[in-house]
Scaffold this motif. Structure first.
Motif, PDB file in Angstrom:
ATOM      1  N   GLU A 618       0.848  -1.199   0.000  1.00 15.45           N
ATOM      2  CA  GLU A 618       0.000   0.000   0.000  1.00 15.45           C
ATOM      3  C   GLU A 618       0.883   1.249   0.000  1.00 15.45           C
ATOM      4  O   GLU A 618       1.879   1.307   0.713  1.00 15.45           O
ATOM      5  CB  GLU A 618      -0.893   0.015   1.243  1.00 15.45           C
ATOM      6  N   ASP A 619       0.482   2.257  -0.786  1.00 12.92           N
ATOM      7  CA  ASP A 619       1.214   3.525  -0.860  1.00 12.92           C
ATOM      8  C   ASP A 619       2.692   3.290  -1.173  1.00 12.92           C
ATOM      9  O   ASP A 619       3.589   3.873  -0.541  1.00 12.92           O
ATOM     10  CB  ASP A 619       1.080   4.320   0.442  1.00 12.92           C
ATOM     11  N   ALA A 620       2.957   2.439  -2.145  1.00 15.65           N
ATOM     12  CA  ALA A 620       4.330   2.082  -2.492  1.00 15.65           C
ATOM     13  C   ALA A 620       5.147   3.321  -2.838  1.00 15.65           C
ATOM     14  O   ALA A 620       4.710   4.178  -3.614  1.00 15.65           O
ATOM     15  CB  ALA A 620       4.337   1.116  -3.668  1.00 15.65           C
ATOM     16  N   ILE A 621       6.329   3.420  -2.254  1.00 11.96           N
ATOM     17  CA  ILE A 621       7.270   4.504  -2.570  1.00 11.96           C
ATOM     18  C   ILE A 621       8.195   3.979  -3.652  1.00 11.96           C
ATOM     19  O   ILE A 621       8.954   3.035  -3.432  1.00 11.96           O
ATOM     20  CB  ILE A 621       8.056   4.925  -1.320  1.00 11.96           C
ATOM     21  N   THR A 622       8.141   4.601  -4.824  1.00 16.06           N
ATOM     22  CA  THR A 622       8.791   4.056  -6.004  1.00 16.06           C
ATOM     23  C   THR A 622       9.677   5.103  -6.654  1.00 16.06           C
ATOM     24  O   THR A 622       9.339   6.283  -6.694  1.00 16.06           O
ATOM     25  CB  THR A 622       7.746   3.580  -7.026  1.00 16.06           C
ATOM     26  N   LEU A 623      10.818   4.656  -7.180  1.00 14.10           N
ATOM     27  CA  LEU A 623      11.694   5.537  -7.934  1.00 14.10           C
ATOM     28  C   LEU A 623      11.103   5.746  -9.319  1.00 14.10           C
ATOM     29  O   LEU A 623      10.953   4.809 -10.095  1.00 14.10           O
ATOM     30  CB  LEU A 623      13.090   4.925  -8.048  1.00 14.10           C
ATOM     31  N   TYR A 624      10.742   6.990  -9.604  1.00 12.15           N
ATOM     32  CA  TYR A 624      10.147   7.353 -10.887  1.00 12.15           C
ATOM     33  C   TYR A 624      11.223   8.024 -11.717  1.00 12.15           C
ATOM     34  O   TYR A 624      11.716   9.096 -11.378  1.00 12.15           O
ATOM     35  CB  TYR A 624       8.960   8.281 -10.669  1.00 12.15           C
ATOM     36  N   GLU A 625      11.623   7.389 -12.818  1.00 21.25           N
ATOM     37  CA  GLU A 625      12.754   7.851 -13.618  1.00 21.25           C
ATOM     38  C   GLU A 625      12.302   8.431 -14.949  1.00 21.25           C
ATOM     39  O   GLU A 625      11.393   7.913 -15.593  1.00 21.25           O
ATOM     40  CB  GLU A 625      13.722   6.694 -13.866  1.00 21.25           C
ATOM     41  N   THR A 626      12.976   9.514 -15.350  1.00 20.72           N
ATOM     42  CA  THR A 626      12.812  10.114 -16.667  1.00 20.72           C
ATOM     43  C   THR A 626      14.194  10.415 -17.208  1.00 20.72           C
ATOM     44  O   THR A 626      15.185  10.369 -16.461  1.00 20.72           O
ATOM     45  CB  THR A 626      11.986  11.412 -16.595  1.00 20.72           C
ATOM     46  N   PRO A 627      14.315  10.776 -18.486  1.00 22.06           N
ATOM     47  CA  PRO A 627      15.637  11.099 -19.023  1.00 22.06           C
ATOM     48  C   PRO A 627      16.309  12.294 -18.352  1.00 22.06           C
ATOM     49  O   PRO A 627      17.521  12.450 -18.446  1.00 22.06           O
ATOM     50  CB  PRO A 627      15.347  11.381 -20.503  1.00 22.06           C
ATOM     51  N   VAL A 628      15.545  13.138 -17.674  1.00 19.92           N
ATOM     52  CA  VAL A 628      16.132  14.344 -17.080  1.00 19.92           C
ATOM     53  C   VAL A 628      16.287  14.225 -15.570  1.00 19.92           C
ATOM     54  O   VAL A 628      16.751  15.167 -14.924  1.00 19.92           O
ATOM     55  CB  VAL A 628      15.290  15.594 -17.413  1.00 19.92           C
ATOM     56  N   GLY A 629      15.929  13.125 -14.975  1.00 16.99           N
ATOM     57  CA  GLY A 629      16.082  12.987 -13.539  1.00 16.99           C
ATOM     58  C   GLY A 629      15.229  11.870 -12.984  1.00 16.99           C
ATOM     59  O   GLY A 629      14.486  11.199 -13.704  1.00 16.99           O
ATOM     60  N   ALA A 630      15.338  11.689 -11.678  1.00 10.12           N
ATOM     61  CA  ALA A 630      14.566  10.650 -11.000  1.00 10.12           C
ATOM     62  C   ALA A 630      14.194  11.154  -9.618  1.00 10.12           C
ATOM     63  O   ALA A 630      14.917  11.938  -9.007  1.00 10.12           O
ATOM     64  CB  ALA A 630      15.382   9.363 -10.903  1.00 10.12           C
ATOM     65  N   ARG A 631      13.044  10.716  -9.123  1.00  9.79           N
ATOM     66  CA  ARG A 631      12.612  11.075  -7.783  1.00  9.79           C
ATOM     67  C   ARG A 631      11.708   9.972  -7.245  1.00  9.79           C
ATOM     68  O   ARG A 631      11.170   9.168  -8.005  1.00  9.79           O
ATOM     69  CB  ARG A 631      11.878  12.415  -7.778  1.00  9.79           C
ATOM     70  N   TYR A 632      11.569   9.958  -5.926  1.00  8.56           N
ATOM     71  CA  TYR A 632      10.697   8.986  -5.288  1.00  8.56           C
ATOM     72  C   TYR A 632       9.299   9.565  -5.114  1.00  8.56           C
ATOM     73  O   TYR A 632       9.133  10.735  -4.783  1.00  8.56           O
ATOM     74  CB  TYR A 632      11.256   8.578  -3.923  1.00  8.56           C
ATOM     75  N   MET A 633       8.283   8.704  -5.317  1.00  7.64           N
ATOM     76  CA  MET A 633       6.888   9.110  -5.187  1.00  7.64           C
ATOM     77  C   MET A 633       6.062   7.967  -4.610  1.00  7.64           C
ATOM     78  O   MET A 633       6.412   6.794  -4.770  1.00  7.64           O
ATOM     79  CB  MET A 633       6.299   9.489  -6.553  1.00  7.64           C
ATOM     80  N   ASN A 634       4.959   8.323  -3.926  1.00  2.00           N
ATOM     81  CA  ASN A 634       3.934   7.316  -3.617  1.00  2.00           C
ATOM     82  C   ASN A 634       3.190   7.021  -4.909  1.00  2.00           C
ATOM     83  O   ASN A 634       2.591   7.907  -5.501  1.00  2.00           O
ATOM     84  CB  ASN A 634       2.952   7.843  -2.575  1.00  2.00           C
ATOM     85  N   THR A 635       3.233   5.790  -5.342  1.00  2.00           N
ATOM     86  CA  THR A 635       2.677   5.471  -6.659  1.00  2.00           C
ATOM     87  C   THR A 635       1.444   4.586  -6.601  1.00  2.00           C
ATOM     88  O   THR A 635       0.953   4.157  -7.641  1.00  2.00           O
ATOM     89  CB  THR A 635       3.745   4.786  -7.533  1.00  2.00           C
ATOM     90  N   GLY A 636       0.915   4.289  -5.407  1.00  2.00           N
ATOM     91  CA  GLY A 636      -0.320   3.532  -5.328  1.00  2.00           C
ATOM     92  C   GLY A 636      -0.158   2.189  -4.652  1.00  2.00           C
ATOM     93  O   GLY A 636       0.796   1.938  -3.930  1.00  2.00           O
ATOM     94  N   THR A 637      -1.117   1.298  -4.905  1.00  2.00           N
ATOM     95  CA  THR A 637      -1.109  -0.048  -4.333  1.00  2.00           C
ATOM     96  C   THR A 637      -0.687  -1.039  -5.407  1.00  2.00           C
ATOM     97  O   THR A 637      -1.275  -1.084  -6.484  1.00  2.00           O
ATOM     98  CB  THR A 637      -2.498  -0.427  -3.802  1.00  2.00           C
ATOM     99  N   THR A 638       0.330  -1.808  -5.109  1.00  2.00           N
ATOM    100  CA  THR A 638       0.848  -2.767  -6.080  1.00  2.00           C
ATOM    101  C   THR A 638       0.640  -4.191  -5.597  1.00  2.00           C
ATOM    102  O   THR A 638       0.598  -4.463  -4.391  1.00  2.00           O
ATOM    103  CB  THR A 638       2.351  -2.536  -6.334  1.00  2.00           C
ATOM    104  N   PHE A 639       0.539  -5.099  -6.550  1.00  7.66           N
ATOM    105  CA  PHE A 639       0.450  -6.525  -6.250  1.00  7.66           C
ATOM    106  C   PHE A 639       1.404  -7.252  -7.191  1.00  7.66           C
ATOM    107  O   PHE A 639       1.293  -7.136  -8.423  1.00  7.66           O
ATOM    108  CB  PHE A 639      -0.973  -7.043  -6.444  1.00  7.66           C
ATOM    109  N   THR A 640       2.358  -7.967  -6.612  1.00  7.46           N
ATOM    110  CA  THR A 640       3.371  -8.684  -7.378  1.00  7.46           C
ATOM    111  C   THR A 640       3.325 -10.159  -7.014  1.00  7.46           C
ATOM    112  O   THR A 640       3.209 -10.514  -5.838  1.00  7.46           O
ATOM    113  CB  THR A 640       4.775  -8.122  -7.090  1.00  7.46           C
ATOM    114  N   ARG A 641       3.419 -11.010  -8.003  1.00  5.84           N
ATOM    115  CA  ARG A 641       3.486 -12.442  -7.760  1.00  5.84           C
ATOM    116  C   ARG A 641       4.425 -13.072  -8.766  1.00  5.84           C
ATOM    117  O   ARG A 641       4.673 -12.520  -9.850  1.00  5.84           O
ATOM    118  CB  ARG A 641       2.108 -13.077  -7.856  1.00  5.84           C
ATOM    119  N   GLY A 642       4.941 -14.244  -8.417  1.00  2.75           N
ATOM    120  CA  GLY A 642       5.877 -14.881  -9.328  1.00  2.75           C
ATOM    121  C   GLY A 642       6.342 -16.235  -8.837  1.00  2.75           C
ATOM    122  O   GLY A 642       5.886 -16.763  -7.816  1.00  2.75           O
TER     123      GLY A 642
END
Length: 812
Positions: A618-642
């Motif tokens: 919940e409220d995942a803090i994620t590194l958001y990258e672009t060609p001009v920089g990167a920053r951390y943001m709350n990006t929502g609720t994620t579900f990962t399986r594998g």
């Protein structure tokens, strides 16, 4: 408590595949014993630094590293000079000073139980000694782990476990937390490997002896112990200006043993590559027969042949450690001086990695990191009760300068200074009872208190309105944790093991948002936050085993995630330099699977382990990258399986194969807090958006052949990384194309302990040829129909390709 130990009577070593299952202090094959030990040599004599720029930085690698490398070189020289004199005394006292150690590799059930109730894998740097591998290279061998090389080979690197963000992975050195508030996502490239005994990776459930409750997992780096007298040296060279050298000395001292180790490394990293967007653009012919140049594109006619610039780095490290049966003291020093290369631009006019002196896209952006770490402690056993206490201290300095900065830039874009000081104390206890009863218990309790202060300053910290921005110049936090676990053995059910773990964590200090906001002031008290986990394990018949783990986790944002470091991560601020608030992230993990270990035939042995895992954050803090920089943001609720697969196959002592693979899928299942270009609200939810920056499939396999009674070993290693999604919008998803590399090499060990190694990394030179699909589309301006060409540009930071290397190591 850095890790469990075995009593001398319980240890023996059995070799299976390229990994070892260890139960004793002696190697099964004495001729290979030297293979497992450090072979280090004095560091190279690094060049003197140029004149400073007024801030302690020269045009190339400042004076600080010169002093450090000369000091380490002097120490290394003393190692070689004193070794003969110490050797005789060491031989006399070797038996009396040899200390208890545990070395564990592979999936053998008894040994896995010692380290963790959950999933754990272990790799040894000495198994690949001489192959010029770094910590990220070692982690590539472990299922579920993805080493993110953010700025290319040898540069900033972090780790993701089972699709987590790097900030959700805790890093420990000998059980002591290595993550700091100034850099939650630990830079793995700064951690030296020459004096490391093993690397333990805990996926999912983390034992109570490690403080904190990481969502992704934990990596514990266990350094070598001075278990017996010896001296070792090593040196090596590789393509693109790569050099390595190290040396170590272990000797009896004051009723215990002393270890002294030094190492140095440098690389220019000036490999060649092609700028593919230019080549793709020049291959386009429009519907009317004309080319892009006829319409003003590619007007400069720049060459697509490029050579990487500002990709150099130098490292120097030292360690001094003493221990006896109950006490230990350790000091280490790490230093790195490096330049950050430019990303490969998406325009046809950028001149990165060219010889144009007026190119603004070839800025010299330099970072210098130095760090002192100290630890001291006591441990003793009283029957079935073990008690221990440890004190730690860290002093870290990170300085960044853009030597070609021009004009007004954002906060920290021209320069930044970070100084972190941390003090800690921890205690742990373990008690075992009920050994002969229906229920057996092994209770472990761990308590820790950390005091950390970050001193920070950066360019443009004063806004255009002549008032300070939200960025703290002094950031203090205190973290307290209390953790307990009970490994319960239910003997009437065939030794079924249940391990509940309970954790409480309290964090005091500014961890949320702007200091000018009523929701996140200059101080904070977030109380005791609980989390828990439960593990179950059952051994069946003929080497089979089943297991399952589940638990809850939570984590607060760090200073680094809020304010960045000015080099790789931008501050999370708006146009008025007000820090954007980040919420606490929390979630739950689950995994289950089965494993088998046993004999496949007369001379054949093997093991295999298959695990299903899932995580909701919940409220995942994620590194958001672009060609001009990167920053951390709350990006929502994620579900990962594998799924994870790991195994070994060995044929006597002649051949062995180790393989690992991970298949995973991570998606957003509940809205996101930032906008994907062109996407509406419906497209941002309900599983349509992928979690970025993690491969959907990765695999590693290594095949070894042994000749001449083990003196000669040849190997081939294959690494594959599948699609890594980097961007997504209503128009589609962009991803780094799959990358497969193959390494070949050989080791030969002489009877006198000399080991020679040589080989080639990425023999087919695939690294610099990796491209991105779906990121850069070129439209046909001569037709009204939707006609596009995918230019498939380079990845932002190409990897170094074909690299030849040689090395030599000697143990006395």
């Amino acid at each position: 408590m850095a890790g469990a130990r075995l009593r001398p009577s319980e240890r023996e070593t059995v070799r299976q595949g390229s990994h070892r299952f260890v139960r004793a202090g002696q190697c099964a094959d004495p001729s290979r014993r030297a293979d497992r030990r450090s072979r280090q040599a004095p560091p190279p004599k690094f060049r003197r630094f140029g004149d400073g720029d007024g801030m302690g930085f020269g045009t190339r690698f400042g004076t600080g590293f010169g002093a450090a490398s000369r000091t380490l070189a002097a120490v290394a020289a003393s190692v070689g000079l004193t070794a003969p004199a110490l050797g005789q005394d060491a031989a006399d006292d070797q038996e009396s000073t040899q200390l208890e150690t545990i070395t564990v590799v592979g999936d053998e059930p008894d040994l896995k139980d010692i380290l963790s109730p959950g999933e754990v894998s272990v790799v040894y740097p000495d198994d690949v000694k001489g192959e010029h591998k770094s910590l990220p290279d070692l982690l590539d061998q472990i299922p579920g782990v993805y080493a993110r090389r953010v700025a290319g080979t040898g540069q900033y690197a972090t780790a993701s476990i089972r699709g987590s963000s790097p900030s959700q992975v805790n890093i420990y050195v000998d059980g002591v937390p290595y993550n700091t508030s100034s850099e939650s996502a630990t830079d793995l490239s700064t951690i030296p490997m020459s004096n490391v005994e093993r690397v333990e990776v805990y996926r999912g459930t983390t034992p109570a002896r490690f403080s904190g409750a990481p969502l992704g997992g934990a990596i514990n780096i266990v350094t070598k112990r001075p278990d017996q007298a010896r001296t070792s040296v090593s040196a090596g060279a590789r393509s693109f200006g790569g050099r390595q050298a190290s040396g170590s000395l272990a000797t009896p001292l004051l009723g215990g043993s002393l270890l002294l180790g030094v190492d140095g490394e440098k690389s220019k990293g000036d490999f060649q590559y092609q700028k593919y967007m230019l080549k793709s653009l020049r291959g386009i012919v429009y519907s009317n027969g004309k080319t892009p140049r006829d319409y003003g594109y590619d007007a400069l006619g720049l060459s697509s042949d490029r050579r990487r610039q500002n990709n150099d780095y130098e490292k120097a490290n030292g360690v001094l450690e003493w221990q006896n049966e109950n006490l230990f003291a350790k000091w280490s020093y790490n230093y790195m001086d490096r330049y950050r290369p430019e990303f490969v631009g998406l325009q046809d006019t950028t001149k990165e990695d060219t010889d144009d002196p007026y190119s603004i896209t070839s800025e010299r952006r330099r970072q210098r990191v130095s760090e002192h770490n100290g630890a001291f402690g006591w441990r003793d056993t009283f029957g079935d009760l073990t008690l221990g206490v440890t004190g730690t201290v860290m002093d870290q300095s990170k300085r960044y300068r853009n030597l070609d900065a021009v004009g007004t830039l954002g906060v920290g874009k021209a320069w930044s200074d970070y100084r972190t000081r941390r003090y800690g104390i921890s205690g742990d206890a373990a008690y075992e009872f009920g050994k002969e009863q229906a229920l057996g218990h092994k209770v472990e309790v761990h308590a820790e208190r950390l005091w950390e202060t970050l001193y920070a300053d950066a360019s443009n910290r004063i806004s255009s309105l002549a008032r300070p921005t939200d960025f703290f110049t002094r950031f203090e936090r205190e973290r307290s944790s209390l953790q307990a676990q009970d490994t319960i053995t239910i003997r009437p059910l065939g030794d079924l093991e249940l391990t509940p773990i309970g954790r409480f964590e309290r964090l005091d200090g500014p961890v949320l948002g702007s200091q000018l906001s009523p929701l996140g002031g200059a101080g904070g008290d977030y109380g005791w936050k609980p989390s828990w986990s439960l593990s179950a394990k059952k051994r069946l018949f003929d080497g089979w085993e089943i297991f399952a783990n589940t638990g809850t986790y939570n984590r607060y944002p760090s200073f680094y995630e809020l304010y960045g470091d000015g080099v790789y991560i931008s501050p999370n601020a708006d146009s008025n330099n007000r820090v954007t608030q980040l919420k606490r992230e929390h979630g739950r993990n689950f995994d289950a699977g089965f494993g088998w270990t046993g004999a496949l035939g007369n001379d054949w042995k093997g093991s295999v382990r298959l695990t299903y895992f899932q995580r909701r954050t919940e409220d995942a803090i994620t590194l958001y990258e672009t060609p001009v920089g990167a920053r951390y943001m709350n990006t929502g609720t994620t579900f990962t399986r594998g799924l994870e697969l790991e195994g070994n196959v060995a044929f006597s002592d002649r051949a062995d194969l180790h393989f690992a693979g991970t298949l995973q899928n991570g998606r957003y299942v509940k809205g996101t807090y930032y906008f994907f270009g062109g996407g509406n609200a419906a497209e941002r939810v309900n599983g349509r958006l992928k979690v970025l920056r993690n491969p959907d499939f990765s695999a590693n396999a290594r095949f070894n052949l042994h000749f001449l009674d083990g003196a000669l070993t040849t190997f081939a290693e294959v690494r594959h990384v599948g699609r890594v999604y980097v961007a997504q919008s209503a128009a589609g998803q962009s991803y780094e194309e799959p990358l497969t590399t193959i390494d070949l090499g050989a080791h030969y060990t002489f009877d006198n302990g000399l080991k020679l190694s040589g080989g080639v990394i990425d023999i087919f030179d695939r690294g610099p040829k990796q491209r991105v699909t779906g990121l850069l589309l070129h439209a046909d301006p001569t037709t009204t129909q939707d006609k596009y060409w995918d230019l498939r540009p380079n990845v932002y930071y190409p990897q170094q390709g074909r690299t030849l290397y040689v090395s030599a190591a000697m143990t006395f």
